[in-house]
Scaffold this motif. Structure first.
Motif, mmCIF file in Angstrom:
data_model
loop_
_atom_site.group_PDB
_atom_site.id
_atom_site.type_symbol
_atom_site.label_atom_id
_atom_site.label_comp_id
_atom_site.label_asym_id
_atom_site.label_seq_id
_atom_site.Cartn_x
_atom_site.Cartn_y
_atom_site.Cartn_z
ATOM 1 N N SER A 73 0.793 -1.033 0.030
ATOM 2 C CA SER A 73 -0.061 0.163 -0.035
ATOM 3 C C SER A 73 0.866 1.289 -0.099
ATOM 4 C CB SER A 73 -0.941 0.040 1.289
ATOM 5 O OG SER A 73 -0.247 0.123 2.433
ATOM 6 N N PHE A 74 1.999 1.314 0.574
ATOM 7 C CA PHE A 74 2.930 2.354 0.448
ATOM 8 C C PHE A 74 3.331 2.718 -0.876
ATOM 9 C CE2 PHE A 74 4.823 0.853 4.687
ATOM 10 C CZ PHE A 74 3.912 1.202 5.344
ATOM 11 N N LEU A 75 3.358 1.794 -1.700
ATOM 12 C CA LEU A 75 3.667 2.193 -3.232
ATOM 13 C C LEU A 75 2.542 2.943 -4.017
ATOM 14 C CD1 LEU A 75 5.746 -0.849 -4.206
ATOM 15 C CD2 LEU A 75 6.555 1.159 -3.685
ATOM 16 N N THR A 76 1.405 2.767 -3.291
ATOM 17 C CA THR A 76 0.350 3.546 -3.992
ATOM 18 C C THR A 76 0.307 4.831 -3.591
ATOM 19 O OG1 THR A 76 -1.178 3.225 -2.220
ATOM 20 C CG2 THR A 76 -1.245 1.512 -3.767
ATOM 21 N N ILE A 77 1.102 5.233 -2.860
ATOM 22 C CA ILE A 77 1.123 6.744 -2.377
ATOM 23 C C ILE A 77 2.176 7.529 -3.442
ATOM 24 C CG2 ILE A 77 1.777 8.583 -0.774
ATOM 25 C CD1 ILE A 77 1.382 6.272 1.349
ATOM 26 N N PRO A 78 1.773 8.471 -4.044
ATOM 27 C CA PRO A 78 2.765 9.140 -4.991
ATOM 28 C C PRO A 78 3.974 9.943 -4.162
ATOM 29 C CG PRO A 78 0.584 9.882 -5.559
ATOM 30 C CD PRO A 78 0.558 9.160 -4.373
ATOM 31 N N SER A 79 5.047 9.771 -4.828
ATOM 32 C CA SER A 79 6.165 10.270 -3.957
ATOM 33 C C SER A 79 6.483 11.466 -3.765
ATOM 34 C CB SER A 79 7.473 9.891 -4.815
ATOM 35 O OG SER A 79 7.752 10.178 -6.280
ATOM 36 N N ILE A 80 6.020 12.272 -4.683
ATOM 37 C CA ILE A 80 5.978 13.615 -4.075
ATOM 38 C C ILE A 80 4.943 13.985 -3.101
ATOM 39 C CG2 ILE A 80 5.322 16.112 -4.907
ATOM 40 C CD1 ILE A 80 6.482 15.514 -7.636
ATOM 41 N N ALA A 81 3.539 13.379 -3.226
ATOM 42 C CA ALA A 81 2.847 13.747 -2.228
ATOM 43 C C ALA A 81 3.405 13.182 -0.787
ATOM 44 C CB ALA A 81 1.653 12.741 -2.472
ATOM 45 N N LEU A 82 4.054 11.975 -0.836
ATOM 46 C CA LEU A 82 4.517 11.456 0.595
ATOM 47 C C LEU A 82 5.746 12.498 1.172
ATOM 48 C CD1 LEU A 82 4.992 9.182 2.722
ATOM 49 C CD2 LEU A 82 6.218 7.888 1.329
ATOM 50 N N LEU A 83 6.574 12.916 0.080
ATOM 51 C CA LEU A 83 7.489 13.860 0.548
ATOM 52 C C LEU A 83 7.042 15.187 1.058
ATOM 53 C CD1 LEU A 83 9.967 13.428 -2.591
ATOM 54 C CD2 LEU A 83 10.463 12.722 -0.027
ATOM 55 N N GLY A 84 5.718 15.541 0.541
ATOM 56 C CA GLY A 84 5.254 16.764 1.049
ATOM 57 C C GLY A 84 4.555 16.351 2.489
ATOM 58 N N ILE A 85 4.006 15.121 2.704
ATOM 59 C CA ILE A 85 3.449 14.860 3.906
ATOM 60 C C ILE A 85 4.393 14.993 5.107
ATOM 61 C CG2 ILE A 85 2.186 13.101 5.275
ATOM 62 C CD1 ILE A 85 0.834 12.367 2.390
ATOM 63 N N ILE B 207 7.020 16.728 5.352
ATOM 64 C CA ILE B 207 7.493 18.069 5.647
ATOM 65 C C ILE B 207 7.126 18.328 7.020
ATOM 66 C CG2 ILE B 207 7.596 20.520 5.027
ATOM 67 C CD1 ILE B 207 7.532 19.816 2.346
ATOM 68 N N GLY B 208 5.592 17.890 7.357
ATOM 69 C CA GLY B 208 5.089 18.376 8.825
ATOM 70 C C GLY B 208 5.918 17.776 9.905
ATOM 71 N N PRO B 209 6.098 16.588 9.969
ATOM 72 C CA PRO B 209 6.684 15.894 11.009
ATOM 73 C C PRO B 209 8.286 16.133 11.072
ATOM 74 C CG PRO B 209 6.034 14.277 9.622
ATOM 75 C CD PRO B 209 5.364 15.524 9.042
ATOM 76 N N VAL B 210 8.729 16.200 9.921
ATOM 77 C CA VAL B 210 10.288 15.954 9.950
ATOM 78 C C VAL B 210 10.967 17.284 9.337
ATOM 79 C CG1 VAL B 210 10.316 13.575 10.259
ATOM 80 C CG2 VAL B 210 10.556 14.518 7.812
ATOM 81 N N GLY B 211 10.219 18.056 8.546
ATOM 82 C CA GLY B 211 10.986 19.192 7.847
ATOM 83 C C GLY B 211 11.355 18.789 6.542
ATOM 84 N N ASN C 284 13.709 13.507 5.707
ATOM 85 C CA ASN C 284 12.194 13.536 5.066
ATOM 86 C C ASN C 284 12.689 12.352 3.862
ATOM 87 O OD1 ASN C 284 10.290 14.051 2.601
ATOM 88 N ND2 ASN C 284 9.756 15.897 4.014
ATOM 89 N N VAL C 285 13.492 12.607 2.772
ATOM 90 C CA VAL C 285 13.901 11.815 1.855
ATOM 91 C C VAL C 285 14.180 10.081 2.312
ATOM 92 C CG1 VAL C 285 15.020 11.495 -0.427
ATOM 93 C CG2 VAL C 285 14.737 13.895 0.555
ATOM 94 N N LEU C 286 14.611 10.351 3.319
ATOM 95 C CA LEU C 286 15.564 8.880 3.831
ATOM 96 C C LEU C 286 13.989 8.172 4.418
ATOM 97 C CD1 LEU C 286 17.418 6.958 4.571
ATOM 98 C CD2 LEU C 286 17.734 7.957 6.865
ATOM 99 N N ILE C 287 13.307 8.772 4.875
ATOM 100 C CA ILE C 287 12.062 7.861 5.452
ATOM 101 C C ILE C 287 11.150 7.430 4.297
ATOM 102 C CG2 ILE C 287 9.954 8.121 6.577
ATOM 103 C CD1 ILE C 287 11.167 10.177 8.573
ATOM 104 N N GLY D 230 13.764 13.489 -4.385
ATOM 105 C CA GLY D 230 14.023 14.247 -2.995
ATOM 106 C C GLY D 230 14.360 15.636 -3.019
ATOM 107 N N ALA D 231 15.037 16.055 -4.282
ATOM 108 C CA ALA D 231 15.597 17.346 -4.423
ATOM 109 C C ALA D 231 14.251 18.213 -4.359
ATOM 110 C CB ALA D 231 15.896 17.406 -5.877
ATOM 111 N N TYR D 232 12.793 17.915 -4.578
ATOM 112 C CA TYR D 232 11.768 18.688 -4.198
ATOM 113 C C TYR D 232 11.626 19.114 -2.832
ATOM 114 C CZ TYR D 232 6.702 19.423 -3.958
ATOM 115 O OH TYR D 232 5.456 19.957 -3.495
ATOM 116 N N VAL D 233 12.294 18.261 -1.840
ATOM 117 C CA VAL D 233 12.076 18.848 -0.468
ATOM 118 C C VAL D 233 13.442 18.942 -0.011
ATOM 119 C CG1 VAL D 233 10.021 17.695 -0.117
ATOM 120 C CG2 VAL D 233 11.931 16.325 0.238
ATOM 121 N N LYS D 234 14.500 19.658 -0.917
ATOM 122 C CA LYS D 234 15.686 19.841 -0.244
ATOM 123 C C LYS D 234 16.555 18.871 -0.174
ATOM 124 C CE LYS D 234 14.586 24.443 -0.911
ATOM 125 N NZ LYS D 234 15.026 24.973 -2.252
#
Length: 215
Positions: free
Chosen positions: A59-71, A73-77, A82-85, A155-159
């Motif tokens: 189910s994790f693979l159904t989440i678009p990568s940009i969306a997950l990286l954006g999500i 940002i809230g808990p880890v910045g 962010n990218v590692l997780i 991951g460059a999308y979130v620095k």
């Protein structure tokens, strides 16, 4: 400026981005292998937990990568954490599933022979089941590695670090001087890294798999 000239003038920056991309991939894969194989080892003999773990990681693979990286940002910045997780989450399915499939696919007769030799459950796992399942497990690791290298670029999308910065910088100023060169360098660099990682894992497979199993 030609592509060759751009590479020559920016060799240090490109090299640093490539090294960061490699380091991020290695760290993500180490964590994913530890988690994924642990999940597989804990559940392969239990159909319901194994199915639940496989379904969850799928189910994790159904989440678009940009969306997950954006999500995240809230808990880890922004940045590497962010990218590692995200990379670890995406890499889990092939490793977990192949661990379960590989361990279940071991010939019962071989397992019984091990028991007949006096091997306990733990020794049977590490000396019989896992060595025989290893080629299947490693194929899952190889698939996850290729996915990780590609997704790391986003991951460059979130620095985040890596060659994705070349691509995103080029796309952000597309049409300007060297923008296309940046995109090409980032893209080709990622392809080269993917091929290098796959070759390295292929060699690891040959060194860690007995000739009898390879044959």
């Amino acid at each position: 400026m030609s592509l060759a000239e751009y590479i020559q003038d920016n060799a240090i920056e490109i090299y640093n981005d490539a090294v960061r991309h490699v380091n991020l991939t290695l760290l993500a894969m180490v964590l994913a292998v530890l988690v994924g194989m642990s999940l597989g080892l804990l559940t392969y003999q239990r159909p319901i937990p194994a199915a639940a773990v496989t379904a969850t990681t799928a189910s994790f693979l159904t989440i678009p990568s940009i969306a997950l990286l954006g999500i995240l940002i809230g808990p880890v910045g922004l940045g590497t954490t962010n990218v590692l997780i995200a990379l670890v989450v995406y890499a889990l399915l092939p490793i977990t599933r192949n661990t379960v499939v590989g361990l279940r696919g071991v010939d019962p007769a071989v397992v019984e022979a091990g028991r007949g030799m006096g091997l306990g459950r733990t020794r049977l796992l590490w000396r019989v089941r896992l060595p025989l399942a290893w080629p299947v497990v490693l194929s899952g690791i190889r698939v996850s590695t290729q996915m990780t290298i590609g997704i790391a670029a986003i991951g460059a999308y979130v620095k985040g670090p890596g060659l994705g910065n070349q691509i995103f910088d080029g796309l952000g100023r597309f049409g300007a001087v060297n923008s296309l060169n940046q995109v090409l360098v980032g893209t080709f660099g990622i392809v080269v890294l993917a091929l290098a990682f796959d070759l390295a894992l292929g060699l690891v497979g040959r060194m860690t798999t007995s000739r009898g199993i390879r044959g």
